[in-house]
Design a protein around this motif. Sequence first.
Motif, PDB file in Angstrom:
ATOM      1  N   THR A 116       0.820  -1.215   0.000  1.00  0.00           N
ATOM      2  CA  THR A 116       0.000   0.000   0.000  1.00  0.00           C
ATOM      3  C   THR A 116       0.850   1.260   0.000  1.00  0.00           C
ATOM      4  OG1 THR A 116      -1.649  -1.203   1.294  1.00  0.00           O
ATOM      5  CG2 THR A 116      -1.872   1.190   1.231  1.00  0.00           C
ATOM      6  N   MET A 117       1.981   1.199   0.719  1.00  0.00           N
ATOM      7  CA  MET A 117       2.758   2.408   0.932  1.00  0.00           C
ATOM      8  C   MET A 117       4.241   2.104   1.005  1.00  0.00           C
ATOM      9  SD  MET A 117       2.491   4.909   4.275  1.00  0.00           S
ATOM     10  CE  MET A 117       0.959   5.682   3.792  1.00  0.00           C
ATOM     11  N   THR A 121       5.578   7.057  -1.736  1.00  0.00           N
ATOM     12  CA  THR A 121       4.151   7.344  -1.668  1.00  0.00           C
ATOM     13  C   THR A 121       3.946   8.764  -1.155  1.00  0.00           C
ATOM     14  OG1 THR A 121       3.709   5.016  -1.145  1.00  0.00           O
ATOM     15  CG2 THR A 121       1.909   6.576  -0.753  1.00  0.00           C
ATOM     16  N   CYS A 122       4.844   9.176  -0.263  1.00  0.00           N
ATOM     17  CA  CYS A 122       4.723  10.495   0.357  1.00  0.00           C
ATOM     18  C   CYS A 122       5.843  11.461  -0.041  1.00  0.00           C
ATOM     19  CB  CYS A 122       4.714  10.366   1.876  1.00  0.00           C
ATOM     20  SG  CYS A 122       3.379   9.326   2.511  1.00  0.00           S
TER      21      CYS A 122
END
Length: 208
Positions: A116-117, A121-122
């Motif tokens: 998912t991450m 991702t950020c």
Amino acid sequence: MNKSSKIIGFLGSLIFALIVLSSCKHEEKYHSITDKIKAESKKYHGVSVTSEAYFGDMKMLEISEDGQSFLIPDRKGKLKLYACTECHSKPLQQMKSKDIKKAHWNISIKHADMNTMNCVTCHDQKNLDNLTSLTGVKIDFNKSYKLCSQCHTKQFKDWKGGAHGKQIGGWAPPRASMTCVNCHNPHNPSFTSKWPERYNSQKTKERK
């Protein structure tokens, strides 16, 4: 009409007359309660309490979200390893070697699973001095709450209204709020479980 009825009627009339007279005396100065509030409010100049007394050495930034303006702490000035590009001068794979001093390769994400991450991702791969949204829009480190709001919509709405997160100096003006990363570690945001505080009955006895 009997004598007792006349007495009751007379007393009722007397009480009504006293009420009217007392209200008229009151209305000599103020015609209505609204007029009294307006007149008395002119002498009121507000309170001297301010949230600024609780800022300490924090540099504050003003933000506006959905028409609500308030202050938040500066984030970039508190990051020891910012700006990221001072070290991230090469692609990540070239930097992750024995020749480069370890900085934060030991950070493990306990925010979501790796399907998912992951880091990118950020973090913006094109410019690591910025964060990035799920759609690739640049996000300043000082506004990292915009990153969190993509998934945590309910908490973000509550935060904007002041129901989630810590208010600096309570509700004293100007309004100042901690952001998500002031309370949560972005890589491991969950708080550890702990037993509730015990009620100290002995201290209560000593105070009596």
